[in-house]
Design an enzyme around this catalytic site. Structure first.
Site, PDB file in Angstrom:
ATOM      1  CB  CYS A   1      -0.980   0.060   1.307  1.00  0.00           C
ATOM      2  SG  CYS A   1      -2.205  -1.319   1.228  1.00  0.00           S
TER       3      CYS A   1
ATOM      4  NE  ARG B   1      -7.831  -2.845   0.186  1.00  0.00           N
ATOM      5  CZ  ARG B   1      -9.235  -3.226   0.214  1.00  0.00           C
ATOM      6  NH1 ARG B   1     -10.075  -3.025  -0.522  1.00  0.00           N
ATOM      7  NH2 ARG B   1      -9.357  -4.287   1.243  1.00  0.00           N
ATOM      8  CG  LEU B   2      -0.911  -5.625  -1.728  1.00  0.00           C
ATOM      9  CD1 LEU B   2      -1.008  -6.148  -3.009  1.00  0.00           C
ATOM     10  CD2 LEU B   2       0.587  -5.740  -1.149  1.00  0.00           C
TER      11      LEU B   2
ATOM     12  CG  ASN C   1       1.878   1.115   3.895  1.00  0.00           C
ATOM     13  OD1 ASN C   1       1.433  -0.191   3.746  1.00  0.00           O
ATOM     14  ND2 ASN C   1       2.886   1.601   3.898  1.00  0.00           N
ATOM     15  N   GLY C   2       0.046  -0.616   6.161  1.00  0.00           N
ATOM     16  CA  GLY C   2       0.484  -1.474   7.318  1.00  0.00           C
ATOM     17  C   GLY C   2      -0.502  -2.648   7.627  1.00  0.00           C
ATOM     18  CD  GLU C   3      -0.661  -7.931   9.263  1.00  0.00           C
ATOM     19  OE1 GLU C   3      -1.327  -9.062   9.644  1.00  0.00           O
ATOM     20  OE2 GLU C   3       0.234  -8.116   8.372  1.00  0.00           O
TER      21      GLU C   3
ATOM     22  CG  ASP D   1      -5.844  -3.811   9.282  1.00  0.00           C
ATOM     23  OD1 ASP D   1      -6.402  -3.314   7.978  1.00  0.00           O
ATOM     24  OD2 ASP D   1      -4.806  -4.264   9.319  1.00  0.00           O
TER      25      ASP D   1
END
Length: 209
Positions: free
Chosen positions: A2, A50-51, A76-78, A101
């Site tokens: 992302c 977006r990924l 961007n991230g998790e 999330d």
């Protein structure tokens, strides 16, 4: 992976075509979807590449806006503990439209604006526009796994996952002597500095308003 990109312009309205052009420089970070949000007076813009990983549906697309239209997020991230946080937020009355999330992050900010960053665990670079408080918040994970760069002048503020979109419209690009010295001494430009003068990084674990 992302990619996020944003601008604040104080002296002129934001041009959608220019935002889109800068955002395309992040194509490689997010092939699955893209989005641009510009506020009513065209002074603030958020862009996203977006990924898709957690929520593959369109409900997880960004920029994500809450139902009141008072809050906008790009991320961007998790977030590793988002399911736990989601349960806490549901008990407080929050309803969710997605399983992402990202939406949990947005609701967490709305519920705990002064301490949400202390509740999340993960790797992230986050930008939130708070219309009520008239502010933008940038945050980066403590380990600095997700990049976040910014440029600030009297007339504008820009931020991005990479330098390319925010230096794209700048004609004068001078090397940063501190960043160059750090690069040759340590192999990287430093925690805050980049190789270009005036363009900086959000520090790992830092929150900017």
């Amino acid at each position: 992976m992302c990619g996020i990109y944003g601008e604040v312009s104080l002296n002129q309205t934001i041009d959608h075509l220019r935002i889109n052009k800068n955002l395309q420089l992040l194509d490689h970070r997010g092939p699955d979807d893209e989005g641009i949000w510009i506020n009513d007076d065209r002074k603030i813009a958020f862009g996203f590449k977006r990924l898709s990983i957690i929520d593959l549906s369109k409900r997880g697309n960004q920029p994500m806006i809450d139902s009141s239209n008072n809050y906008v997020i790009i991320f961007n991230g998790e977030i590793y503990n988002f399911k736990k946080l989601k349960k806490q937020l549901q008990k407080k009355g929050h309803q969710f439209k997605s399983i992402s999330d990202t939406e949990v992050l947005l609701k967490a900010y709305i519920e705990w604006p002064n301490e949400f960053i202390l509740k999340i665990e993960g790797m992230f670079s986050i930008a939130i526009f708070d219309k009520k408080q008239k502010k933008i918040i940038l945050a980066r994970d403590p380990a600095g796994q997700k990049p976040l760069y910014y440029y600030h002048s009297e007339s504008e503020f820009k931020f991005s996952s990479e330098l390319k979109p925010i230096i794209n419209s700048h004609e004068d690009k001078n090397l940063c002597q501190v960043g160059i010295n750090n690069f040759f001494k340590y192999g990287f430009s430093g925690i805050e500095n980049t190789l270009i003068d005036g363009f900086r990084k959000v520090n790992p674990g830092e929150l900017l308003e």
